[in-house]
Design a protein around this motif. Structure first.
Motif, PDB file in Angstrom:
ATOM      1  N   MET B   1       0.626  -1.330   0.003  1.00 51.80           N
ATOM      2  CA  MET B   1       0.009   0.050  -0.024  1.00 51.80           C
ATOM      3  C   MET B   1       0.750   1.337   0.120  1.00 51.80           C
ATOM      4  SD  MET B   1      -2.481   1.640   2.943  1.00 51.80           S
ATOM      5  CE  MET B   1      -1.988   0.239   4.017  1.00 51.80           C
ATOM      6  N   PHE B   9       2.066  14.647   7.287  1.00 49.86           N
ATOM      7  CA  PHE B   9       1.503  14.653   8.750  1.00 49.86           C
ATOM      8  C   PHE B   9       2.679  14.648   9.506  1.00 49.86           C
ATOM      9  CE2 PHE B   9      -2.453  12.950   6.827  1.00 49.86           C
ATOM     10  CZ  PHE B   9      -3.423  13.405   7.430  1.00 49.86           C
ATOM     11  N   TYR B  16      -2.779  18.532  15.271  1.00 48.44           N
ATOM     12  CA  TYR B  16      -3.768  17.599  15.218  1.00 48.44           C
ATOM     13  C   TYR B  16      -4.408  17.445  16.470  1.00 48.44           C
ATOM     14  CZ  TYR B  16      -6.905  14.594  13.127  1.00 48.44           C
ATOM     15  OH  TYR B  16      -8.217  14.059  12.663  1.00 48.44           O
ATOM     16  N   ARG B  25     -15.313  18.410  16.877  1.00 49.43           N
ATOM     17  CA  ARG B  25     -14.592  17.030  17.453  1.00 49.43           C
ATOM     18  C   ARG B  25     -15.093  16.824  18.911  1.00 49.43           C
ATOM     19  NH1 ARG B  25      -8.876  14.724  16.056  1.00 49.43           N
ATOM     20  NH2 ARG B  25     -10.234  12.910  15.808  1.00 49.43           N
ATOM     21  N   GLY B  49      -4.428   4.102  11.241  1.00 51.59           N
ATOM     22  CA  GLY B  49      -3.913   5.668  11.255  1.00 51.59           C
ATOM     23  C   GLY B  49      -4.296   6.432  12.489  1.00 51.59           C
ATOM     24  N   CYS B  50      -3.481   6.079  13.502  1.00 51.32           N
ATOM     25  CA  CYS B  50      -4.025   6.372  14.823  1.00 51.32           C
ATOM     26  C   CYS B  50      -3.465   7.842  15.088  1.00 51.32           C
ATOM     27  CB  CYS B  50      -3.211   5.605  15.985  1.00 51.32           C
ATOM     28  SG  CYS B  50      -1.551   5.509  15.841  1.00 51.32           S
ATOM     29  N   GLY B  51      -2.559   8.312  14.219  1.00 46.17           N
ATOM     30  CA  GLY B  51      -2.132   9.803  14.432  1.00 46.17           C
ATOM     31  C   GLY B  51      -1.565   9.856  15.760  1.00 46.17           C
ATOM     32  N   ASP B  71       0.187   3.662  12.480  1.00 47.53           N
ATOM     33  CA  ASP B  71       0.329   4.891  11.760  1.00 47.53           C
ATOM     34  C   ASP B  71       1.767   4.823  10.832  1.00 47.53           C
ATOM     35  OD1 ASP B  71      -1.467   7.874  11.845  1.00 47.53           O
ATOM     36  OD2 ASP B  71       0.519   7.747  10.779  1.00 47.53           O
ATOM     37  N   PRO B  72       1.956   4.959   9.647  1.00 44.25           N
ATOM     38  CA  PRO B  72       2.959   5.221   9.020  1.00 44.25           C
ATOM     39  C   PRO B  72       3.821   6.362   9.094  1.00 44.25           C
ATOM     40  CG  PRO B  72       1.075   5.243   7.458  1.00 44.25           C
ATOM     41  CD  PRO B  72       0.551   5.061   8.619  1.00 44.25           C
ATOM     42  N   THR B  73       3.225   7.554   9.766  1.00 49.58           N
ATOM     43  CA  THR B  73       4.025   8.684   9.908  1.00 49.58           C
ATOM     44  C   THR B  73       4.675   8.683  11.232  1.00 49.58           C
ATOM     45  OG1 THR B  73       2.371   9.788   8.815  1.00 49.58           O
ATOM     46  CG2 THR B  73       3.789  11.187   9.943  1.00 49.58           C
ATOM     47  N   MET B  76       3.914  11.467  13.808  1.00 53.43           N
ATOM     48  CA  MET B  76       2.722  11.431  14.556  1.00 53.43           C
ATOM     49  C   MET B  76       2.901  10.218  15.614  1.00 53.43           C
ATOM     50  SD  MET B  76      -0.018  13.052  13.871  1.00 53.43           S
ATOM     51  CE  MET B  76      -1.172  13.844  12.737  1.00 53.43           C
ATOM     52  N   VAL B 111     -10.351   6.524  12.018  1.00 52.67           N
ATOM     53  CA  VAL B 111     -10.874   7.850  11.934  1.00 52.67           C
ATOM     54  C   VAL B 111     -10.088   9.002  11.165  1.00 52.67           C
ATOM     55  CG1 VAL B 111     -11.744   9.797  13.366  1.00 52.67           C
ATOM     56  CG2 VAL B 111     -11.781   7.265  14.227  1.00 52.67           C
ATOM     57  N   HIS B 112     -10.651   9.330   9.976  1.00 54.88           N
ATOM     58  CA  HIS B 112     -10.160  10.301   9.296  1.00 54.88           C
ATOM     59  C   HIS B 112      -8.974   9.559   8.429  1.00 54.88           C
ATOM     60  CE1 HIS B 112     -12.860  13.148  10.924  1.00 54.88           C
ATOM     61  NE2 HIS B 112     -12.300  13.307  11.975  1.00 54.88           N
ATOM     62  N   MET B 126      -6.616  -0.244   1.295  1.00 51.75           N
ATOM     63  CA  MET B 126      -6.706   0.189   2.539  1.00 51.75           C
ATOM     64  C   MET B 126      -7.738  -0.509   3.139  1.00 51.75           C
ATOM     65  SD  MET B 126      -6.608   4.257   3.884  1.00 51.75           S
ATOM     66  CE  MET B 126      -5.349   4.908   3.293  1.00 51.75           C
TER      67      MET B 126
HETATM   68  C1  LIG Z   1      -6.190  12.852  10.315  1.00 54.76           C
HETATM   69  S1  LIG Z   1      -5.242  12.051  11.185  1.00 54.76           S
HETATM   70  C2  LIG Z   1      -6.251  11.053  11.987  1.00 54.76           C
HETATM   71  C3  LIG Z   1      -5.656  10.745  13.414  1.00 54.76           C
HETATM   72  C4  LIG Z   1      -6.477   9.929  14.179  1.00 54.76           C
HETATM   73  N1  LIG Z   1      -7.160   8.943  13.557  1.00 54.76           N
HETATM   74  C5  LIG Z   1      -7.390  10.901  14.910  1.00 54.76           C
HETATM   75  O1  LIG Z   1      -8.562  10.847  14.573  1.00 54.76           O
HETATM   76  O2  LIG Z   1      -7.214  11.325  15.935  1.00 54.76           O
HETATM   77  C6  LIG Z   1      -4.832  11.126   9.631  1.00 54.76           C
HETATM   78  C7  LIG Z   1      -3.833   9.975  10.032  1.00 54.76           C
HETATM   79  O3  LIG Z   1      -3.630   8.687   9.032  1.00 54.76           O
HETATM   80  C8  LIG Z   1      -2.524   8.453   8.594  1.00 54.76           C
HETATM   81  N2  LIG Z   1      -2.485   7.995   7.418  1.00 54.76           N
HETATM   82  C9  LIG Z   1      -2.176   8.541   6.153  1.00 54.76           C
HETATM   83  N3  LIG Z   1      -2.369   7.788   5.139  1.00 54.76           N
HETATM   84  C10 LIG Z   1      -2.250   6.537   5.739  1.00 54.76           C
HETATM   85  C11 LIG Z   1      -2.392   5.115   5.273  1.00 54.76           C
HETATM   86  N4  LIG Z   1      -2.111   4.896   3.971  1.00 54.76           N
HETATM   87  N5  LIG Z   1      -2.474   4.193   6.031  1.00 54.76           N
HETATM   88  C12 LIG Z   1      -2.705   4.155   7.412  1.00 54.76           C
HETATM   89  N6  LIG Z   1      -2.542   5.482   7.922  1.00 54.76           N
HETATM   90  C13 LIG Z   1      -2.511   6.603   7.153  1.00 54.76           C
HETATM   91  C14 LIG Z   1      -1.712   9.651   8.888  1.00 54.76           C
HETATM   92  O4  LIG Z   1      -0.172   9.539   9.203  1.00 54.76           O
HETATM   93  C15 LIG Z   1      -2.306  10.487  10.000  1.00 54.76           C
HETATM   94  O5  LIG Z   1      -1.691  10.413  11.118  1.00 54.76           O
END
Ligand SMILES: C[S@@+](CC[C@H](N)C(=O)[O-])C[C@H]1O[C@@H](n2cnc3c(N)ncnc32)[C@H](O)[C@@H]1O
Lengths: 392, 254
Positions: B1, B9, B16, B25, B49-51, B71-73, B76, B111-112, B126
């Motif tokens: 992926m 991010f 965030y 929120r 994507g826990c951020g 989370d790949p970032t 974060m 989430v998001h 995904m």
């Molecule tokens: C807007 S933040 C949301 C964080 C958390 N879920 C929250 O609601 O507080 C989006 C997150 O998705 C992650 N993200 C982006 N692309 C992704 C992917 N392909 N797979 C998993 N996570 C991803 C980003 O690194 C970022 O931390």
């Protein structure tokens, strides 16, 4: 809460500044820049120092969304030892007797710049370096240094700020097997295995036992007394009150929340202790103290600082044990790897440091370690080797 | 992926995390998500994507068993790790999904995140990853951009949020770019996302193995009726920028 105005996307520039104390910064924002290995630049550790030793200035670099790089400042020590620049730079000609600005926490033996990850990391480091040099020049320092950096972090920082990398120390660390000490011993030669077994047996034979607890349960004055006994034995200058003040500062900052204390006892008497901190996946050994008036030959140092923590780390899901910079031979004999540590120096007057002298020095140090610890050097020594090659 | 969108991010963790205190929120999204999740006691949960780990910490503190934040970032995750080790120890944060996580979770929360899939195949991957992490019968809860969000740029600005479609004439095209900006007290950050229609989301989740799909509008659970919500939230409640999709992983082999 004010949600306006949305500015144009052009506002990506950094903005740097100097704060008078760490408590002016947000703890979580600071710690978001602190990677797993960089415990001694984490907020609570630095706040502990601030409580005990007073505030120092802090450099900060902000992007439009918040903090992107930062570090605390100090002046190093003015007398010989681990934080005295002429000692750190022995073998490299330069103006080391002059005053330099030191980056990182006071008396830190592991430093990395708290900095964002990703695309703009290099720029953020460069801006921090620019800001540090300006600060140094304005206050009459001959330049700045950041000591005790992992080699790769030093190379990255030096590249960003146009500084020079000088190897000056090495740190021992152990990868913790899932099965702790038993797993570690499996990988050893029979001789080393037997030695460890006999040391642990001697410890028990003398009636000693180990109890783990949290530093908050310790009596600071007892801990400070034991730690001071150990330090003065190895030339340390700090007295008991100093150590006690440091421990009190840690309590106040909350860093002792990460602490773990291994205490060796005979009956109810404390004979020695080791204080560690858990951070990320690493257990950091910071203090060892012993009651040297008890003439015990019970290997409490090795039991408390190597054998027990391997089991403690494994049981708590930690994968690395960091053992600081001293007594490397004894540590290597018990399975540790040696990691290179470097200092990044940037002189206000570029001509004052000769790059080829620094390279020669690094190469010399690499060879010394290769000769002394063959088979026990971490992989990043290979990087040292490749960087010192004149064609690089 | 592909994680092309994740890197943007790196600098946004603190901003965030701060959004958790912003009214859209704090009063609407978070209570709606928590209500939809229900009791988590003993559940094994993966926060995809826990951020900064805000939801992961919440889940752990409310008694979830195993909690993994993915989370790949790195930027974060650094925030997430540092904060959780002080406030909710015992969460494991990972930057990649190792095979041993597959099929292990009672609940996957995302989430998001779906809006950061930048192509159809990426969205498909995904969704398959999210569903694949569930044990058969496990639940997925995810919040993409609302397929009928209000595409006027200024609509959400009073909430600290600006969504601007690359093509303002055609904002509801699958895979169309949407710039999301956050702004508070002069701090601001922006990321690129993609719009996905309800049909595309349902298809991708369905192909990933999700069944019994339900859409739930966000509301203000603390207020008995929408009319009782604070006035300043009304515009958001009429056109929330996000929505909950819920489903379970099929029990039978596909
Ligand atoms: C807007 S933040 C949301 C964080 C958390 N879920 C929250 O609601 O507080 C989006 C997150 O998705 C992650 N993200 C982006 N692309 C992704 C992917 N392909 N797979 C998993 N996570 C991803 C980003 O690194 C970022 O931390």
């Amino acid at each position: 809460m004010k949600f306006f105005p949305f500015r144009s996307d052009a506002s990506h520039a950094f903005c740097s500044g100097v704060l008078q104390k760490l408590s002016d910064m947000d703890e979580h924002e600071w710690d978001a820049l602190v990677s797993d290995d960089n415990f001694y630049n984490s907020y609570r550790w630095l706040r502990g120092l601030e409580h005990s030793l007073g505030a120092t200035d802090v450099l900060s670099v902000h992007g439009s969304a918040g903090l992107v790089a930062a570090c605390t400042l100090w002046e190093g020590d003015q007398s010989p030892g681990m934080f005295f620049l002429p000692d750190c730079m022995a073998g490299v000609p330069g103006p080391w007797q002059e005053g330099f600005l030191w980056l990182g926490g006071r008396r830190n033996t592991h430093n990395e710049i708290p900095c964002i990850q990703g695309r703009r990391r290099h720029q953020a480091l460069a801006e921090l370096g620019r800001c540090a040099l300006e600060y140094a020049q304005q206050r009459g320092y001959a330049g700045f240094v950041m000591p005790y950096m992992p080699y790769q972090a030093a190379v990255e920082f030096a590249y960003a700020v146009g500084g020079v990398v000088v190897l000056h120390s090495a740190q021992a660390s152990l990868e913790v097997p899932d099965t702790g000490l038993a797993g570690m011993m499996e990988s050893w030669r029979a001789h080393d295995r037997n030695q460890t077994k006999s040391e642990i047996a001697a410890f028990r034979r003398m009636g000693s036992r180990v109890e783990w607890g949290v530093p908050d349960e310790l009596d600071d004055s007892v801990a400070a007394d034991l730690i001071t006994q150990n330090r003065s034995r190895y030339g340390g200058m700090q007295d008991r009150e100093w150590v006690q003040g440091i421990l009190a500062g840690q309590r106040k900052s909350g860093v002792s929340y990460f602490g773990a204390a291994a205490v060796s006892k005979r009956d109810e008497d404390i004979t020695a202790l080791a204080i560690f901190y858990r951070f990320g996946a690493t257990l950091h050994l910071r203090y060892f103290g012993a009651n040297y008036s008890l003439d015990l030959n019970d290997y409490r140092y090795f039991v408390l600082c190597y054998y027990e923590p391997l089991n403690y780390a494994a049981a708590n899901g930690l994968t690395k044990l960091r053992l600081s910079t001293s007594a490397l031979r004894a540590k290597v004999n018990r399975g540790a790897k040696i990691e290179p540590q470097a200092l990044v120096v940037k002189c206000a007057d570029e001509q004052q440091i000769c790059h080829s002298e620094a390279k020669r020095h690094n190469h010399r140090m690499l060879r010394e370690y290769q000769d002394e610890f063959p088979g026990h050097l971490s992989w990043d020594w290979e990087l040292v080797g490749s960087h010192q090659n004149p064609t690089n | 992926m592909s994680k092309n969108n994740a890197g943007q991010f790196n600098e946004l963790a603190t901003l965030y995390e701060d959004t958790a205190h912003w009214p859209f929120r704090k009063e609407i999204e978070i209570p709606s998500v928590l209500q939809a999740i229900g009791d988590v006691e003993g559940l094994s949960v993966l926060d995809f994507g826990c951020g900064t780990g805000m939801y992961s910490r919440w889940l752990k503190q409310r008694g979830a068993g195993r909690v993994v934040g993915y989370d790949p970032t790195k930027g974060m995750l650094n925030y997430a790790r540092r904060r959780a080790e002080k406030e909710s120890p015992g969460i494991s944060f990972v930057t990649r999904l190792s095979p041993d996580l597959i099929g292990q979770f009672d609940l996957v929360l995302a989430v998001h995140v779906l809006q950061y899939a930048s192509s159809g195949p990426e969205l498909q991957d995904m969704c398959a990853d999210m569903v694949g992490l569930l044990r058969p019968g496990g639940r997925l809860l995810t919040l993409p951009i609302h397929p009928s969000y209000d595409s006027r740029r200024s609509y959400y600005e009073r909430y600290g949020l600006r969504l601007s479609a690359d093509d303002l004439q055609k904002p509801y095209v699958d895979g169309g770019g949407v710039r999301i900006r956050l702004c508070k007290n002069g701090k601001q950050g922006s990321v690129f996302a993609s719009y996905w229609s309800a049909a595309s989301l349902e298809r991708a989740l369905g192909q990933g193995g999700l069944r019994s799909l339900k859409w739930r509008e966000l509301d203000a659970p603390e207020c008995a009726a929408l009319g009782q919500a604070p006035k300043e939230l009304h515009a958001y409640l009429q056109k929330p920028h996000s929505i909950i999709i819920e489903g379970v992983r099929a029990r039978d082999p596909q």
